[in-house]
Design an enzyme around this catalytic site. Structure first.
Site, PDB file in Angstrom:
ATOM      1  CE  LYS A  34      -0.349  -0.561   4.955  1.00 15.14           C
ATOM      2  NZ  LYS A  34      -0.805   0.193   6.110  1.00 15.14           N
ATOM      3  NE  ARG A 128      -6.253   0.516  11.622  1.00 14.28           N
ATOM      4  CZ  ARG A 128      -5.028   0.352  11.130  1.00 14.28           C
ATOM      5  NH1 ARG A 128      -4.127   1.292  11.294  1.00 14.28           N
ATOM      6  NH2 ARG A 128      -4.698  -0.730  10.473  1.00 14.28           N
ATOM      7  CE1 TYR A 255      14.136  31.663   2.092  1.00 10.49           C
ATOM      8  CE2 TYR A 255      14.241  29.264   2.012  1.00 10.49           C
ATOM      9  CZ  TYR A 255      13.972  30.489   1.401  1.00 10.49           C
ATOM     10  OH  TYR A 255      13.533  30.512   0.110  1.00 10.49           O
ATOM     11  CG  MET A 303      10.127  23.351  -1.770  1.00 10.64           C
ATOM     12  SD  MET A 303       8.977  24.304  -2.761  1.00 10.64           S
ATOM     13  CE  MET A 303       8.074  25.209  -1.539  1.00 10.64           C
TER      14      MET A 303
HETATM   15  C1  LIG Z   1      -4.093  -4.569   8.377  1.00 12.45           C
HETATM   16  C2  LIG Z   1      -2.623  -4.451   8.163  1.00 12.45           C
HETATM   17  N1  LIG Z   1      -1.880  -5.573   8.112  1.00 12.45           N
HETATM   18  C3  LIG Z   1      -0.549  -5.530   7.912  1.00 12.45           C
HETATM   19  C4  LIG Z   1       0.122  -4.319   7.776  1.00 12.45           C
HETATM   20  C5  LIG Z   1       1.617  -4.315   7.574  1.00 12.45           C
HETATM   21  O1  LIG Z   1       2.253  -3.750   8.682  1.00 12.45           O
HETATM   22  P1  LIG Z   1       3.839  -3.640   8.775  1.00 12.45           P
HETATM   23  O2  LIG Z   1       4.263  -2.643   7.755  1.00 12.45           O
HETATM   24  O3  LIG Z   1       4.079  -3.149  10.159  1.00 12.45           O
HETATM   25  O4  LIG Z   1       4.407  -4.982   8.525  1.00 12.45           O
HETATM   26  C6  LIG Z   1      -0.615  -3.136   7.817  1.00 12.45           C
HETATM   27  C7  LIG Z   1       0.068  -1.850   7.689  1.00 12.45           C
HETATM   28  O5  LIG Z   1      -0.011  -0.979   8.504  1.00 12.45           O
HETATM   29  C8  LIG Z   1      -2.022  -3.204   8.018  1.00 12.45           C
HETATM   30  O6  LIG Z   1      -2.761  -2.088   8.079  1.00 12.45           O
END
Ligand SMILES: Cc1ncc(COP(=O)(O)O)c(C=O)c1O
Length: 370
Positions: A34, A128, A255, A303
């Site tokens: 992700k 969550r 700066y 920047m």
């Molecule tokens: C539901 C879930 N599983 C697994 C992970 C992977 O976590 P990590 O990067 O700590 O291995 C995440 C990432 O935050 C997650 O949200």
């Protein structure tokens, strides 16, 4: 040829990290890619992870699954995040696995009339996503099983404190998950709970599949050195020396004149800044490697530029490589070091490199195609 800023990603390191995680876990591996693979670039990293032995990929959003498909990746993709009714067609078109914890969502899935692979999430304490109500989780699982177009694939949960060694809550979450995992396993589903920290610390948390993100990138979920786990950082952040100038005592740089030389010295200017993800809070609070030596970043991070104090006798010349994160000779700067200086975690460091920074892919220094 010097490049103003580049994030160099070693796909061979990603591969080896995945192989290492499989060896540690002894289960299937789901590589979490992700947020553009934590800033490393989702598609190239996903391919490398699969080559390293991951069988699954996970993302947070339906669009991220669609992007992996558009890149030609055919492996299993789990969308771990909440999927709205509006986003659902995108996830289903991608043939992604989805996570359910409410009956209404399962009804929506069933109404789509397509085969859908479903994981049921129990919230064992993360607070969550998922349901906290075990009977509700079973009801959702039953509903999935009784819907002809839906497949019950997984039972999942997520830990809140896996990265805090010695924390008792981790064990409590594990205990809460166990009966749910056992039941769904008997129905043929896979149980999965472990992120990187849980995978590394706890054999009981590994179940049938581990979902590792940070460790795939060779960073340490405990914010220390990843090396003792056999993990190698995959990303380096490079810039170069675009200018060197002599300053006298009393002259300043940047700066707000946050650096004023107390002696005659040389400052090297690196054309990289917070517009690239070098956070402004690193002002007077970071080191950079040139020629295998550490030099302090001095003055305000702007920047597009930073300055480093390279001392009175310059071996540092215009055109030299500057390593902000990574290895140079015997010296090494980890994302964990930046995180410590910034009061954050390594995750936020690599996610913070902006689109202006080209990701350059290689395999142990041999240029690689995306
Ligand atoms: C539901 C879930 N599983 C697994 C992970 C992977 O976590 P990590 O990067 O700590 O291995 C995440 C990432 O935050 C997650 O949200």
């Amino acid at each position: 040829v010097p490049v103003r800023a580049q994030a160099r990603v070693n796909l061979a390191a990603v591969e080896r990290n995945c192989a290492r995680l499989r060896e540690i876990a002894g289960t299937e591996l789901c590589a979490v890619v992700k947020a553009d693979a934590y800033g490393h670039g989702a598609a190239p990293v996903a391919r490398a992870a699969l080559a390293g032995g991951a069988h699954w990929l996970a993302v947070a959003a339906a669009q991220e699954a669609a992007d992996l498909r558009a890149a030609g990746i055919e492996a299993r993709v789990l969308v771990m995040g909440a999927v709205s009714e509006q986003e659902l067609p995108r996830a289903l078109e991608a043939g992604a696995d989805v996570v359910a914890w409410r009956a209404a969502f399962v009804e929506l899935l069933a109404a789509a009339g397509l085969p859908v692979r479903v994981h049921v999430k129990l919230d064992t304490g993360m607070g969550r996503l998922g349901t906290r109500d075990m009977s509700e989780a079973f009801r959702v699982a039953d509903l999935v099983e009784s819907s002809p177009s839906l497949d019950l694939i997984g039972a999942m949960t997520h830990f809140a404190t896996a990265d805090e060694l010695g924390d008792a809550f981790f064990g409590e979450q594990l205990e809460r998950f166990a009966p749910f995992a056992d039941d769904l396993r008997e129905r043929g589903a896979l149980a999965h709970a472990a992120n990187s920290a849980a995978t590394l610390r706890s054999p009981e948390a590994r179940f049938d599949l581990v979902r590792c993100g940070i460790a795939v990138y060779g960073m340490d979920p405990f914010q220390e050195d990843p090396a003792p786990h056999g993990l190698e950082p995959a990303l380096e952040l490079w810039s170069y020396v675009a200018e060197v100038k002599r300053v006298r005592a009393g002259e300043s740089a940047g700066y707000g004149r946050r650096f004023v030389a107390d002696r005659e010295t040389n400052l090297a200017v690196l054309p990289i800044g917070y517009g690239d993800g070098v956070r402004r809070a690193l002002t007077n609070n970071a080191d950079v490697l040139v020629g295998g030596r550490r030099y302090p970043l001095v003055g305000t991070v702007s920047m597009d530029n930073v300055t480093i104090d390279v001392g009175p006798d310059p071996e540092v010349e215009v055109g030299r490589r500057a390593v902000l994160i990574g290895r140079d000779g015997d010296e090494r700067i980890l994302a964990e070091e930046w995180a410590r200086r910034l009061g954050t975690i390594n995750y936020e460091i690599t996610c913070g490199f902006t689109p202006r920074v080209p990701r350059v892919y290689h395999r142990d220094s041999v240029e690689a195609a995306r």
